[in-house]
Design an enzyme around this catalytic site. Structure first.
Site, PDB file in Angstrom:
ATOM      1  N   LYS A  54       2.151  -7.090  -1.147  1.00 47.96           N
ATOM      2  CA  LYS A  54       3.569  -7.471  -1.210  1.00 47.96           C
ATOM      3  C   LYS A  54       4.389  -6.345  -1.812  1.00 47.96           C
ATOM      4  CE  LYS A  54       2.627 -12.399  -1.487  1.00 47.96           C
ATOM      5  NZ  LYS A  54       2.268 -13.525  -2.341  1.00 47.96           N
ATOM      6  N   GLN A  98       2.824 -15.946  -7.955  1.00 45.54           N
ATOM      7  CA  GLN A  98       1.635 -16.063  -7.102  1.00 45.54           C
ATOM      8  C   GLN A  98       0.807 -17.288  -7.505  1.00 45.54           C
ATOM      9  OE1 GLN A  98       1.021 -14.116  -4.443  1.00 45.54           O
ATOM     10  NE2 GLN A  98      -0.869 -15.192  -3.955  1.00 45.54           N
ATOM     11  N   ASP A 121       9.864 -18.168  -2.003  1.00 46.47           N
ATOM     12  CA  ASP A 121       8.740 -18.927  -1.445  1.00 46.47           C
ATOM     13  C   ASP A 121       9.214 -20.248  -0.836  1.00 46.47           C
ATOM     14  OD1 ASP A 121       6.143 -17.880  -1.526  1.00 46.47           O
ATOM     15  OD2 ASP A 121       5.999 -18.159  -3.701  1.00 46.47           O
TER      16      ASP A 121
END
Ligand code: GUN
Length: 296
Positions: A54, A98, A121
């Site tokens: 990422k 995460q 997200d």
């Protein structure tokens, strides 16, 4: 019928190029550089790989990447304090924590402490609610990537029968909402579904997101259907490690009209959509028009 292969790797490269173009324009015309903060707690090896990837791709499209690596025993209080700091940092337009988090941390509490406008997200309850009611939201990256590929292949999805296998908050449920938003007739199937083969055989679109290697055999697939395989399962075959999807690719490709391979299908789209979401969040934060074709 031999299926057309939907090349997610090439599609993701196209999305990243579009994002990079828009980022360059934002810098030149507005003096703004989008920034993405990624928070990793602990040392889960798979998570470390994702986070590295990422960060690398964020920089490659011209955005600022802020990585926060915290010890596995970080307290909830310290993690929430970091998120509060990032929420209030104008250089940060997107925040990603995460998952999975270490067991002593309350995942729901942590996710819901992120500013919904920076929740790239799309996991915050506000974004879930906005998506469910058809309002402008941040959309989870993997389902957004699947939707982009489906729209690209079909144009309109209106009236199509879609089955989503899997009911996770990260993929299955938001995927179903997105397909409904594009006027599909949507079934969400899961481990307790009766006659799963029959349910799948009726579908024009099959999205498999269960995390069970090759559980969907080709003879469940309707002739000409579009198959989107979200699964990434590591298995050992003939003494070698191999990545396979939730769909048995070889037999499904003989019946499907189009299919995503594993690897090289949905996988690369997820990070591309994370970058697209960060760009979208940055545009919204600055009252600028949203990038076209990169949102739901
Ligand atoms: N872990 C596995 N998939 C994801 C994802 O899409 N977002 C986050 N934050 N963590 C994950």
């Amino acid at each position: 019928m031999v299926a057309q292969v939907i090349d997610g790797k090439a599609f993701a490269a196209k999305v990243r190029a579009q994002v990079a173009d828009q980022v360059a324009k934002l810098k030149e015309e507005n003096g703004i550089t989008p920034g993405l903060a990624v928070v990793l707690v602990g040392e889960d090896p798979a998570s470390q790989v994702y986070v590295r990837s990422k960060g690398k791709q964020t920089v490659e499209v011209g955005m600022n990447s802020y990585e926060h690596k915290l010890d596995a025993d970080t307290s909830e209080e310290d993690l929430l304090a970091l998120i509060d700091k990032l929420n209030n940092d104008p250089a940060v337009h997107g925040i990603l924590v995460q998952l999975p988090l270490p067991k002593h941390l309350n995942e729901d509490l942590v996710i819901n402490s992120i500013d919904p406008a920076k929740d790239v997200d799309g996991f915050h309850i506000s974004n879930v609610g906005l998506l469910g009611t058809g309002q402008k939201s941040m959309v989870p990256c993997t389902p957004l990537g699947c939707l982009m590929m489906l729209r690209d292949y079909h144009g309109s999805l209106s009236g199509m029968d879609a089955v989503v296998i899997g009911r996770s908050n990260i993929v299955g449920k938001p995927m179903a909402q997105l397909l409904l938003g594009d006027s599909c007739t949507v079934t969400i199937a899961h481990s307790r579904t009766k006659d799963l083969p029959d349910v799948v055989r009726r579908a024009d679109i099959v999205v498999a997101a269960v995390g069970r290697p090759e559980m969907v055999p080709g003879d469940w697939i309707k002739e000409g259907a579009t198959v989107i395989d979200v699964g990434i399962n590591r298995i050992e075959r003939d003494g070698k490690n191999k990545l396979v999807g939730d769909v048995d690719y070889a037999s499904a490709a003989e019946r499907a009209g189009a299919i995503t391979p594993v690897p090289g299908g949905v996988g690369p789209m997820t990070i591309a959509c994370l970058l697209a979401n960060t760009l979208t969040a940055c545009c919204r934060a600055n009252g600028l028009p949203e990038p076209e074709g990169l949102t739901a």
